[in-house]
Design a protein around this motif. Structure first.
Motif, PDB file in Angstrom:
ATOM      1  N   MET A 105      51.331  91.739-131.995  1.00  0.00           N
ATOM      2  CA  MET A 105      51.390  91.286-133.385  1.00  0.00           C
ATOM      3  C   MET A 105      51.505  89.769-133.453  1.00  0.00           C
ATOM      4  O   MET A 105      50.883  89.136-134.308  1.00  0.00           O
ATOM      5  N   VAL A 162      54.041  95.792-128.502  1.00  0.00           N
ATOM      6  CA  VAL A 162      53.672  95.665-129.913  1.00  0.00           C
ATOM      7  C   VAL A 162      54.067  94.287-130.448  1.00  0.00           C
ATOM      8  O   VAL A 162      53.290  93.652-131.167  1.00  0.00           O
ATOM      9  N   PHE A 181      53.337  96.312-138.015  1.00  0.00           N
ATOM     10  CA  PHE A 181      52.552  97.209-137.161  1.00  0.00           C
ATOM     11  C   PHE A 181      52.547  98.637-137.679  1.00  0.00           C
ATOM     12  O   PHE A 181      51.490  99.261-137.818  1.00  0.00           O
TER      13      PHE A 181
END
Length: 186
Positions: A37, A33, A47
């Motif tokens: 991002m 993640v 997120f």
């Protein structure tokens, strides 16, 4: 730092989904993640304001990738070819090209996401979208002489093998052999 508008939040979400779709095809769904991002130009903390989970993002990114595949098939028919056979040939030529081999992020989700779909035993929306997308693509590839599933397997297999042998002469031989097999008889 101020709150973003609803319009900006929607734009940010779309950017994350587009970025994820590309990164997942290129590197697999194991992309973290934080990396995702950062590639989207957003902070990691944002997120979970946009997505319930990474799995939810995988679902959306997979749907986007197959939507793009459908658009490319539609564009192939609309871009000067009245005949489906000519559109299929153009797609086979593009699919089994060095450019497609070398740009998995922009490429076919069937090949790009296959290993991730095979490894994950969970039953989520991405698996449904993937299976439906494979079936639709195979159906579109069918000719009077060749089964669409066999044509798709040839294309995807050749693409995956050519990527795996990218720095050898065998890579282009694989692409050429598959292209020849699909276009000489179909």
């Amino acid at each position: 730092m101020g709150r973003v508008s609803q319009a900006q939040a929607r734009e940010n979400r779309e950017r994350v989904v587009r970025t994820a779709s590309r990164l997942f095809r290129e590197q697999g769904t194991q992309v973290g993640v934080a990396e995702l991002m950062k590639a989207s130009g957003l902070t990691h903390g944002g997120f979970y304001k946009q997505f319930a989970s990474k799995e939810a993002l995988i679902d959306e990114a997979t749907a986007l990738a197959f939507g793009e595949l459908n658009e490319s098939r539609t564009a192939a028919v609309e871009s000067g070819s009245d005949e489906r056979a000519a559109a299929q040939r153009a797609l086979v030529d593009t699919y089994l090209s060095v450019q497609h081999r070398d740009n998995p992020a922009e490429g076919c989700p069937v090949a790009g996401l296959a290993q991730d779909m095979a490894r994950d035993s969970g039953s989520r929306e991405a698996h449904r979208v993937y299976a439906e997308g494979v079936g639709d693509f195979a159906e579109w590839l069918a000719t009077e002489d060749q089964d669409g599933i066999a044509r798709l397997c040839t294309m995807v297999g050749a693409l995956v093998l050519s990527r795996a042998t990218r720095d050898t002469p065998l890579s282009e031989e694989i692409l050429t052999a598959a292209r020849t097999a699909l276009t000489e008889t179909g």
